[in-house]
Write a protein that holds these residues in place. Sequence first.
Motif, short mmCIF file in Angstrom:
data_model
loop_
_atom_site.label_atom_id
_atom_site.label_comp_id
_atom_site.label_asym_id
_atom_site.label_seq_id
_atom_site.Cartn_x
_atom_site.Cartn_y
_atom_site.Cartn_z
N VAL A 1 0.94 -1.27 -0.12
CA VAL A 1 0.03 0.05 -0.07
C VAL A 1 0.67 1.09 -0.02
N MET A 2 1.75 1.27 0.82
CA MET A 2 2.73 2.66 1.11
C MET A 2 3.51 2.63 -0.31
N TYR A 3 4.17 1.74 -0.94
CA TYR A 3 4.41 1.95 -2.31
C TYR A 3 3.51 2.61 -3.30
N LYS A 4 2.56 2.11 -3.27
CA LYS A 4 1.44 3.09 -4.35
C LYS A 4 1.19 4.24 -3.95
N GLY B 1 3.41 6.26 -2.46
CA GLY B 1 4.40 7.06 -2.51
C GLY B 1 5.38 6.97 -1.32
N LEU B 2 5.06 6.13 -0.41
CA LEU B 2 6.24 5.78 0.65
C LEU B 2 6.81 4.53 0.60
N HIS B 3 8.05 4.50 1.20
CA HIS B 3 8.99 3.44 1.07
C HIS B 3 8.52 2.45 2.39
N GLY B 4 8.62 1.11 1.81
CA GLY B 4 8.27 0.18 2.74
C GLY B 4 9.09 0.37 3.95
N LYS B 5 10.06 0.78 4.12
CA LYS B 5 10.91 0.88 5.47
C LYS B 5 10.71 2.10 6.15
N ARG C 1 4.86 13.89 -2.92
CA ARG C 1 5.25 13.15 -4.08
C ARG C 1 4.82 13.65 -5.37
N ARG C 2 3.40 14.08 -5.31
CA ARG C 2 3.11 14.29 -6.70
C ARG C 2 3.28 15.99 -7.13
N THR C 3 3.42 16.83 -6.22
CA THR C 3 3.47 18.19 -6.09
C THR C 3 4.86 18.72 -6.23
N ILE C 4 5.78 18.26 -5.38
CA ILE C 4 7.14 18.61 -5.15
C ILE C 4 8.08 18.00 -5.95
N PRO D 1 9.38 5.36 -4.97
CA PRO D 1 10.16 4.97 -3.92
C PRO D 1 11.17 3.88 -4.23
N SER D 2 12.29 3.86 -3.59
CA SER D 2 13.24 2.57 -3.89
C SER D 2 12.59 1.29 -3.31
N PRO D 3 12.91 0.22 -4.06
CA PRO D 3 12.43 -1.09 -3.57
C PRO D 3 12.62 -1.71 -2.27
N PHE D 4 11.83 -2.14 -1.63
CA PHE D 4 11.85 -2.55 -0.17
C PHE D 4 12.18 -4.10 -0.12
N ILE D 5 13.31 -4.26 0.65
CA ILE D 5 13.93 -5.63 0.68
C ILE D 5 13.89 -6.06 2.11
N LEU D 6 13.36 -6.97 2.63
CA LEU D 6 13.26 -7.34 3.92
C LEU D 6 13.39 -9.04 3.91
N GLU D 7 14.28 -9.64 5.35
CA GLU D 7 14.23 -10.85 5.28
C GLU D 7 13.60 -11.00 6.72
N LEU D 8 12.48 -11.79 6.47
CA LEU D 8 11.53 -12.20 7.60
C LEU D 8 11.97 -13.01 8.58
#
Length: 261
Positions: free
Chosen positions: A149-152, A154-158, A240-243, A250-257
């Motif tokens: 959801v956050m990626y869509k 405009g926020l990074h997963g981290k 994200r849309r105006t500035i 956002p850059s990809p989010f990589i996480l080891e669970l």
Amino acid sequence: MSLKAREILGEDPEVFFAESRYEFISRILPKVLKGKKPLTLSDLLDKVFLNKYVGIPIFLAFWWALFRFTFDVSAPLSDLIDTLFSWLGEVSSSVIADEQLASFVADGIFGGLGGVLVFLPPIFFLFFGLSLLEDSGYLARAAFVVDRVMYKLGLHGKSFIPMLIGFGCNIPGVMATRTIDREEDRILTILVNPLMSCSARLPVYLLIGGAVLGPYAAAGTYTMYILGIVLAVLMALLFRRTIPYFKGKPSPFILELPMYS
């Protein structure tokens, strides 16, 4: 350095090395493992918690249960503290002859202390519940689920972890953004982090909820927390849309669970 590496590799270095590492692992596994890998309890739980359809509802249900737990368990202790300091105020008023001094002790000291300490139980149990979720391994899954959801938006997963820490205090939440590699994503997270409802606002929510909503105080507090999250996401999307500085994905989010515990 990272920009130069991105130009050489043709993609985000973090993604490149992660893909290379897991590609190497996938080539080795068939040579050292025989037969089909048995499903573990963690695998079965991940099929549910990481499901793209039910993952978000489960995440919201966990947060609702956390706030319900916080209020239900802390309410008797808060009432006990309130009763104790009210009794101390009445005793001091009856013992002290001077009216102004009695008012100072009863209303100023005991009333003030009681008004502050009555919020300690819900704050304690809120962080206790968060620590249980973190130690269980679910918080990492929550970050993974919310990343979609956050990626869509405009926020990074981290950004999820600093924003989650922001529920406790926005200052360490801002400090936690150092784990976000891309500067634009990091600054954007810093800008919206104060919209997270920190623990200092919890007494205000409790006071308003208890005075206005009565038995629905937990639902009201939960709603205010959700509104803070929604507002933070909307502001991030607006930035994200105006500035121009924040434009781009956002850059990809990589996480080891981690394993469940």
